[in-house]
Scaffold this motif. Structure first.
Motif, PDB file in Angstrom:
ATOM      1  N   ARG A 137     -51.644   8.401  25.826  1.00  0.00           N
ATOM      2  CA  ARG A 137     -52.996   8.667  26.334  1.00  0.00           C
ATOM      3  C   ARG A 137     -53.154  10.132  26.748  1.00  0.00           C
ATOM      4  O   ARG A 137     -54.283  10.642  26.831  1.00  0.00           O
ATOM      5  CB  ARG A 137     -53.331   7.741  27.499  1.00  0.00           C
ATOM      6  CG  ARG A 137     -52.502   7.941  28.737  1.00  0.00           C
ATOM      7  CD  ARG A 137     -52.792   6.852  29.784  1.00  0.00           C
ATOM      8  NE  ARG A 137     -51.982   7.019  30.973  1.00  0.00           N
ATOM      9  CZ  ARG A 137     -52.307   7.812  31.988  1.00  0.00           C
ATOM     10  NH1 ARG A 137     -53.438   8.503  31.924  1.00  0.00           N
ATOM     11  NH2 ARG A 137     -51.533   7.917  33.047  1.00  0.00           N
ATOM     12  N   THR A 138     -52.052  10.831  27.007  1.00  0.00           N
ATOM     13  CA  THR A 138     -52.134  12.253  27.378  1.00  0.00           C
ATOM     14  C   THR A 138     -51.949  13.178  26.185  1.00  0.00           C
ATOM     15  O   THR A 138     -51.973  14.399  26.346  1.00  0.00           O
ATOM     16  CB  THR A 138     -51.061  12.591  28.441  1.00  0.00           C
ATOM     17  OG1 THR A 138     -49.757  12.466  27.865  1.00  0.00           O
ATOM     18  CG2 THR A 138     -51.187  11.702  29.658  1.00  0.00           C
ATOM     19  N   TRP A 139     -51.752  12.613  24.996  1.00  0.00           N
ATOM     20  CA  TRP A 139     -51.535  13.433  23.817  1.00  0.00           C
ATOM     21  C   TRP A 139     -52.840  14.041  23.319  1.00  0.00           C
ATOM     22  O   TRP A 139     -53.940  13.571  23.627  1.00  0.00           O
ATOM     23  CB  TRP A 139     -50.939  12.606  22.682  1.00  0.00           C
ATOM     24  CG  TRP A 139     -49.555  12.131  22.900  1.00  0.00           C
ATOM     25  CD1 TRP A 139     -48.740  12.383  23.967  1.00  0.00           C
ATOM     26  CD2 TRP A 139     -48.812  11.274  22.031  1.00  0.00           C
ATOM     27  NE1 TRP A 139     -47.534  11.751  23.808  1.00  0.00           N
ATOM     28  CE2 TRP A 139     -47.547  11.066  22.633  1.00  0.00           C
ATOM     29  CE3 TRP A 139     -49.073  10.670  20.812  1.00  0.00           C
ATOM     30  CZ2 TRP A 139     -46.558  10.273  22.043  1.00  0.00           C
ATOM     31  CZ3 TRP A 139     -48.107   9.883  20.210  1.00  0.00           C
ATOM     32  CH2 TRP A 139     -46.857   9.695  20.820  1.00  0.00           C
ATOM     33  N   THR A 140     -52.702  15.030  22.468  1.00  0.00           N
ATOM     34  CA  THR A 140     -53.848  15.566  21.743  1.00  0.00           C
ATOM     35  C   THR A 140     -54.150  14.661  20.554  1.00  0.00           C
ATOM     36  O   THR A 140     -53.320  13.841  20.140  1.00  0.00           O
ATOM     37  CB  THR A 140     -53.554  16.978  21.226  1.00  0.00           C
ATOM     38  OG1 THR A 140     -52.497  16.907  20.256  1.00  0.00           O
ATOM     39  CG2 THR A 140     -53.150  17.915  22.356  1.00  0.00           C
ATOM     40  N   THR A 141     -55.330  14.822  19.979  1.00  0.00           N
ATOM     41  CA  THR A 141     -55.685  14.044  18.787  1.00  0.00           C
ATOM     42  C   THR A 141     -54.724  14.339  17.641  1.00  0.00           C
ATOM     43  O   THR A 141     -54.362  13.447  16.879  1.00  0.00           O
ATOM     44  CB  THR A 141     -57.131  14.352  18.361  1.00  0.00           C
ATOM     45  OG1 THR A 141     -58.025  13.985  19.412  1.00  0.00           O
ATOM     46  CG2 THR A 141     -57.506  13.579  17.102  1.00  0.00           C
ATOM     47  N   THR A 142     -54.293  15.588  17.527  1.00  0.00           N
ATOM     48  CA  THR A 142     -53.343  15.949  16.469  1.00  0.00           C
ATOM     49  C   THR A 142     -52.044  15.188  16.614  1.00  0.00           C
ATOM     50  O   THR A 142     -51.496  14.662  15.634  1.00  0.00           O
ATOM     51  CB  THR A 142     -53.063  17.463  16.502  1.00  0.00           C
ATOM     52  OG1 THR A 142     -54.277  18.161  16.225  1.00  0.00           O
ATOM     53  CG2 THR A 142     -52.012  17.844  15.461  1.00  0.00           C
ATOM     54  N   GLU A 143     -51.540  15.094  17.827  1.00  0.00           N
ATOM     55  CA  GLU A 143     -50.298  14.357  18.060  1.00  0.00           C
ATOM     56  C   GLU A 143     -50.469  12.871  17.749  1.00  0.00           C
ATOM     57  O   GLU A 143     -49.592  12.249  17.140  1.00  0.00           O
ATOM     58  CB  GLU A 143     -49.854  14.544  19.514  1.00  0.00           C
ATOM     59  CG  GLU A 143     -49.345  15.949  19.807  1.00  0.00           C
ATOM     60  CD  GLU A 143     -49.099  16.176  21.287  1.00  0.00           C
ATOM     61  OE1 GLU A 143     -48.031  16.725  21.620  1.00  0.00           O
ATOM     62  OE2 GLU A 143     -49.965  15.804  22.114  1.00  0.00           O
ATOM     63  N   ARG A 144     -51.599  12.308  18.141  1.00  0.00           N
ATOM     64  CA  ARG A 144     -51.829  10.881  17.862  1.00  0.00           C
ATOM     65  C   ARG A 144     -52.002  10.631  16.368  1.00  0.00           C
ATOM     66  O   ARG A 144     -51.583   9.583  15.845  1.00  0.00           O
ATOM     67  CB  ARG A 144     -53.038  10.390  18.667  1.00  0.00           C
ATOM     68  CG  ARG A 144     -52.753  10.290  20.161  1.00  0.00           C
ATOM     69  CD  ARG A 144     -53.837   9.523  20.893  1.00  0.00           C
ATOM     70  NE  ARG A 144     -55.077  10.268  21.005  1.00  0.00           N
ATOM     71  CZ  ARG A 144     -55.437  10.976  22.075  1.00  0.00           C
ATOM     72  NH1 ARG A 144     -54.624  11.045  23.134  1.00  0.00           N
ATOM     73  NH2 ARG A 144     -56.593  11.612  22.099  1.00  0.00           N
TER      74      ARG A 144
END
Length: 215
Positions: A137-144
């Protein structure tokens, strides 16, 4: 939503670079079909990685949406789903759009052989919702996006639609595959959580240890 920092998750940059390089190599080298996801650790390595996982209570589902984990992306003319269908199947034939038109798939979760791609789901070994509760939930969209399309680590596998729906977003404390696959399942789950720097809760860790003990 706060974004992660390198200091909090030092493995993130390396993970993203490895995932991008692996995706490019996969397209260029076009490896033959295999019966299992890549880079499954040995039981001893999985034990070491399990011991290193941070134990924490599961986080909230507040704000979660599958749309926050964009998938399936296209690369080299194939979507991630199609790539896994080709990788995990036997004698797979695809059309000009990279969609399988024939082949068979053995679902490791329930021991069922499938004869049509429409019967196959591509499972996220660590479900997207479980990842969200464990730190994503704390990741960036790129990481997800990288997580949801991860072909480098053993995060994706072709299984029967029925077993995938049965599993849902549950962790090993609440759902496990057939007994013969539990050792491998635990090793893969641990590898994904370790490489993506996700937490485990105490019941989940106990269940994983019990599964590892069967190896």
């Amino acid at each position: 939503m706060s974004q992660p920092t390198t200091a909090v998750r030092p493995r993130t940059f390396g993970i993203l670079v490895a995932a991008l390089v692996a995706a490019l190599l996969f397209v260029l080298l076009a490896p033959p079909a295999s019966a299992a996801p890549p880079r499954i650790p040995s039981a001893s390595t999985a034990q070491t990685e399990l011991n290193q996982l941070r134990v924490a209570a599961e986080g909230t589902m507040s704000g979660y949406s599958r749309d926050l984990f964009p998938h399936w992306r296209s690369s080299g003319g194939c979507t991630t789903r199609q790539t896994v269908l080709k990788r995990d199947g036997n004698n797979v034939v695809v059309n000009s759009s990279c969609q399988p038109t024939s082949g068979t798939w053995y679902s490791q979760f329930d021991g069922v052989t499938l004869t049509s791609a429409s019967q196959v789901d591509i499972d996220h070994f660590v479900p997207l919702a479980e990842a969200w509760r464990s730190g994503a939930r704390t990741w960036t969209t790129t990481e997800r996006r990288e997580f949801a399309n991860d072909l480098y680590w053993p995060q994706l596998i072709a299984v029967s639609a029925s077993s995938n729906r049965s599993k849902g977003d549950q962790d090993p404390a609440n759902w496990q595959p057939r007994a013969a696959y539990r050792c491998t399942y635990a090793r893969i789950w641990i590898r994904v959580k370790h490489r993506w720097d996700l937490t485990v809760d105490s019941a989940e860790k106990s269940a994983l240890q019990g599964m590892l003990n069967t190896c």
